[in-house]
Design an enzyme around this catalytic site. Sequence first.
Site, mmCIF file in Angstrom:
data_model
loop_
_atom_site.group_PDB
_atom_site.id
_atom_site.type_symbol
_atom_site.label_atom_id
_atom_site.label_comp_id
_atom_site.label_asym_id
_atom_site.label_seq_id
_atom_site.Cartn_x
_atom_site.Cartn_y
_atom_site.Cartn_z
ATOM 1 C CG HIS A 322 -2.044 0.958 1.147
ATOM 2 N ND1 HIS A 322 -1.872 2.329 1.229
ATOM 3 C CD2 HIS A 322 -3.376 0.764 0.969
ATOM 4 C CE1 HIS A 322 -3.041 2.922 1.107
ATOM 5 N NE2 HIS A 322 -3.973 1.997 0.948
ATOM 6 N NE ARG A 342 -2.957 7.594 -1.478
ATOM 7 C CZ ARG A 342 -3.053 6.517 -2.236
ATOM 8 N NH1 ARG A 342 -2.987 6.609 -3.548
ATOM 9 N NH2 ARG A 342 -3.227 5.334 -1.697
#
Length: 538
Positions: A322, A342
């Site tokens: 990740h 994000r």
Amino acid sequence: MYDYNYTNEQLESIKKVEESRQERLSSLFARMSAEEKQTVLKENHPDYIESAYEELKVGQNKGGKVLHELADLLQGKSRVLDMDIDLTKPDYDVDVLVIGGGGAGSSCAIEADNAGAKVMMVTKLRIGDANTMMAEGGIQAADKPNDSPATHYLDAFGGGHFAAKHELLYKLVTEAPDAIRWLNDLGVMFDKDADGTMITTHGGGTSRKRMHACKDYSGAEIMRTLRDEVLNRGIPVVDFTSAIEIIKDTEGKACGAVLMNMETKDIYVAKAKTVVIATGGAGRLHYQGFPTSNHYGATADGLVLGYRAGAKLLYADTLQYHPTGVAEPTQIFGALVTEKVRSLGAQLVNKDGKAFVYSLETRDVTASSIIRECKKRDNGIKTTDGEGVWLDTPMIDIIHGEGTIEKRIPAMLRMFIKYGIDIRKEPILVYPTLHYQNGGLDISADGMSTTVPNLFVAGEAVGGIHGRNRLMGNSLLDIIVFGRNAGKSVGKIYKDVVVKEMTLDHVKEFDAELKKAGLNPTKLSPQLLPNYTKQPAI
């Protein structure tokens, strides 16, 4: 100014991040071309480090490459070899034995129970102690008017490097809307507008807003609901008990498991007409020395159990790192910073406050870009445990208005504020963390192993659903779709299954193969728990 004890270098860098915000607001970083993506992957992604791999010498995948840490377990010493186990007097006798207590195992148990089967779950920790509980960002489903399962398929197929098994990915995307309805009906508290419409957002690699979430507690909320449903139905759950070997009958069908109590080390035999492996991932093996976002029990047990029983592995050589694991503070090093951060507008920037990648590229490309940026001279930021880049979280409130962070990602706010970092006012340091097992056991569309009859697999232990890279939100989806799938499939066949004489001969045969190949392993497998001390592993 800040409560956290930043270094002078970090403070100077934060100033540059703050000064560059206006420019970054008006000029988004461009997405990469296909050629650029391939280059950054090959030069930086851990999957491409050849020295980290070795060839398997035995089993269904003989000649195939896997990481050294996994090879040690797949070709390890079975825990039952030196045991005298009486298989004629099982301690448990059920229709369906579900190994694993996370979202996939729970979904399977619920559907098998719906079919009238006598189900038992066994888990080495407690029901809910799983990666499901730790998932934050959301769950994908193409259920809006501007979206479709076909579009979802194309996003996921491309994001997985066109390597997914068609029948598995087709099932994932076409059954996604029903999975959301099923969870909603069970009581999952999805984020909704005032009129009841579910709120959806983008994820990395998605062309539509199809991410359904429960703030940033999505996995915990889903697991809470599934756990309550399992317990309310009275489905037996044997906690703190590991499956240490699959049992087969004389016809080669899976028909149970040898179990070990994690506290007393007592051994039990479970007989079953069908067996479901739903053991989750492998992050706690810390491949290539990476930190992990995974729960304590994620040690690839299902892959080991299935492989020794004769199951085939698919894409076991590929892992997901990740992009945004915590790089600072050290107390939560490697913990997940959900992609939802994000998707809401936080940007990845280097030491000088410059964006270096489109923040919602696919996870493998984004992680590789961060690793590349840190390799460049002086572009990374030194941390207590290594280095990282900034994830500029204050951009979220700047873009969407004050209070958005507190409303949409409260878990992230709480996790950092405990250590004196207010993500509403200051950026956070991140670096890739070992997150997901892209590969796993090979199954057909009904969830059964392609090589071992009556052995079913669901969740992260499956290989092929996502190809060689997974998009955000498709893991919470696959545990529901394929957990339910396995439960429905065993529910259709269990009445007609006749278990012949139970045997562990395949374990002895596998050990003989190891010796023939010149291997004499001493490492016990499955590993069961990570070993963070100098003492021998359990």
